[in-house]
Design a protein around this motif. Structure first.
Motif, mmCIF file in Angstrom:
data_model
loop_
_atom_site.group_PDB
_atom_site.id
_atom_site.type_symbol
_atom_site.label_atom_id
_atom_site.label_comp_id
_atom_site.label_asym_id
_atom_site.label_seq_id
_atom_site.Cartn_x
_atom_site.Cartn_y
_atom_site.Cartn_z
ATOM 1 N N TYR A 117 0.720 -0.613 -0.002
ATOM 2 C CA TYR A 117 0.048 -0.188 0.188
ATOM 3 C C TYR A 117 0.784 1.533 0.001
ATOM 4 C CZ TYR A 117 -3.368 -3.904 1.500
ATOM 5 O OH TYR A 117 -3.760 -4.280 1.395
ATOM 6 N N TRP A 118 0.186 2.045 -0.924
ATOM 7 C CA TRP A 118 1.708 3.236 -1.066
ATOM 8 C C TRP A 118 0.362 4.856 -0.555
ATOM 9 C CZ3 TRP A 118 6.830 3.473 -2.341
ATOM 10 C CH2 TRP A 118 7.012 2.539 -2.508
ATOM 11 N N GLY A 119 1.032 5.623 -0.229
ATOM 12 C CA GLY A 119 -0.060 6.863 -0.559
ATOM 13 C C GLY A 119 0.646 7.854 -1.603
ATOM 14 N N GLN A 120 -0.515 8.886 -1.504
ATOM 15 C CA GLN A 120 -0.136 9.791 -2.833
ATOM 16 C C GLN A 120 1.401 10.912 -3.144
ATOM 17 O OE1 GLN A 120 -2.241 9.944 -5.735
ATOM 18 N NE2 GLN A 120 -3.312 8.591 -4.426
ATOM 19 N N GLY A 121 1.817 11.021 -1.440
ATOM 20 C CA GLY A 121 2.772 11.289 -1.573
ATOM 21 C C GLY A 121 2.557 13.156 -1.013
ATOM 22 N N THR A 122 3.663 13.847 -1.057
ATOM 23 C CA THR A 122 4.143 14.934 -0.161
ATOM 24 C C THR A 122 5.014 15.734 -0.534
ATOM 25 O OG1 THR A 122 4.368 16.702 1.745
ATOM 26 C CG2 THR A 122 5.018 14.921 1.653
ATOM 27 N N GLN A 123 5.315 16.593 -1.349
ATOM 28 C CA GLN A 123 6.126 17.371 -1.835
ATOM 29 C C GLN A 123 6.893 18.076 -1.020
ATOM 30 O OE1 GLN A 123 7.338 17.297 -5.648
ATOM 31 N NE2 GLN A 123 8.947 18.654 -4.047
ATOM 32 N N VAL A 124 8.698 17.439 -1.016
ATOM 33 C CA VAL A 124 9.383 18.712 -0.337
ATOM 34 C C VAL A 124 10.195 18.783 -1.710
ATOM 35 C CG1 VAL A 124 11.402 18.192 1.562
ATOM 36 C CG2 VAL A 124 9.234 16.837 2.000
ATOM 37 N N THR A 125 10.680 20.251 -0.960
ATOM 38 C CA THR A 125 11.609 20.956 -1.688
ATOM 39 C C THR A 125 12.789 21.816 -0.882
ATOM 40 O OG1 THR A 125 9.756 21.385 -3.852
ATOM 41 C CG2 THR A 125 11.952 23.009 -3.606
ATOM 42 N N VAL A 126 13.828 21.710 -0.858
ATOM 43 C CA VAL A 126 15.127 22.310 -0.673
ATOM 44 C C VAL A 126 15.679 23.120 -1.284
ATOM 45 C CG1 VAL A 126 16.760 22.025 1.285
ATOM 46 C CG2 VAL A 126 15.073 20.231 0.406
ATOM 47 N N SER A 127 15.570 24.544 -1.413
ATOM 48 C CA SER A 127 16.735 25.219 -1.802
ATOM 49 C C SER A 127 17.960 25.759 -1.324
ATOM 50 C CB SER A 127 15.744 26.377 -1.573
ATOM 51 O OG SER A 127 15.503 27.075 -0.384
ATOM 52 N N SER A 128 18.799 26.010 -2.627
ATOM 53 C CA SER A 128 20.020 25.994 -1.587
ATOM 54 C C SER A 128 20.161 27.725 -1.318
ATOM 55 C CB SER A 128 21.067 26.028 -3.216
ATOM 56 O OG SER A 128 20.756 26.421 -3.945
#
Length: 128
Positions: A117-128
């Motif tokens: 089973y899998w979730g839909q996901g959540t976006q993680v964005t790391v800026s430099s």
């Protein structure tokens, strides 16, 4: 069967922290091993961290070892991923996954095909 919903993603500067949560439906959450995976644009989904049904055993990808911590709260049907010292290369969609295992073992699982089973996901964005 279990339904998974992730939350806690967002935009953060390099060196910062985020805590992802995964809420699971169902009354048998404590019999599932759980994992976190991530997929960056143009790349395959890769293993990040995993935990056995009890929280006793955990495993991490080399790229996150020492920076990320997986944990769970079976009373609340939740699994968490604490992410510290984030790097731009951690940018991805993070998904949690569940595998029914029962309570007889303390195994965790690191391969995608081992999860049902899998979730839909959540976006993680790391800026430099």
């Amino acid at each position: 069967q279990v339904h998974l919903v992730e939350s806690g993603g967002g935009l953060v500067q390099a060196g910062g922290s985020l805590r992802l949560s995964c809420a699971a439906s169902g009354r048998t959450f404590s019999s599932y091993a759980m994992g976190w995976f991530r997929q960056a644009p143009g790349k395959e989904r890769e293993f990040v961290a995993a935990i056995d049904w009890s929280g006793y055993s955990t495993g991490y990808a080399d790229s996150v070892k020492g920076r990320f911590t997986i944990s769970r709260d079976n009373a609340k049907n939740m699994v968490f991923l604490q992410m510290n010292s984030l790097k731009p290369e951690d940018t991805a969609v993070y998904s949690c996954a569940a595998r029914p295992t029962g309570s007889g073992t303390n195994y965790y699982y690191i391969a995608r095909h081992q999860y049902a089973y899998w979730g839909q996901g959540t976006q993680v964005t790391v800026s430099s």
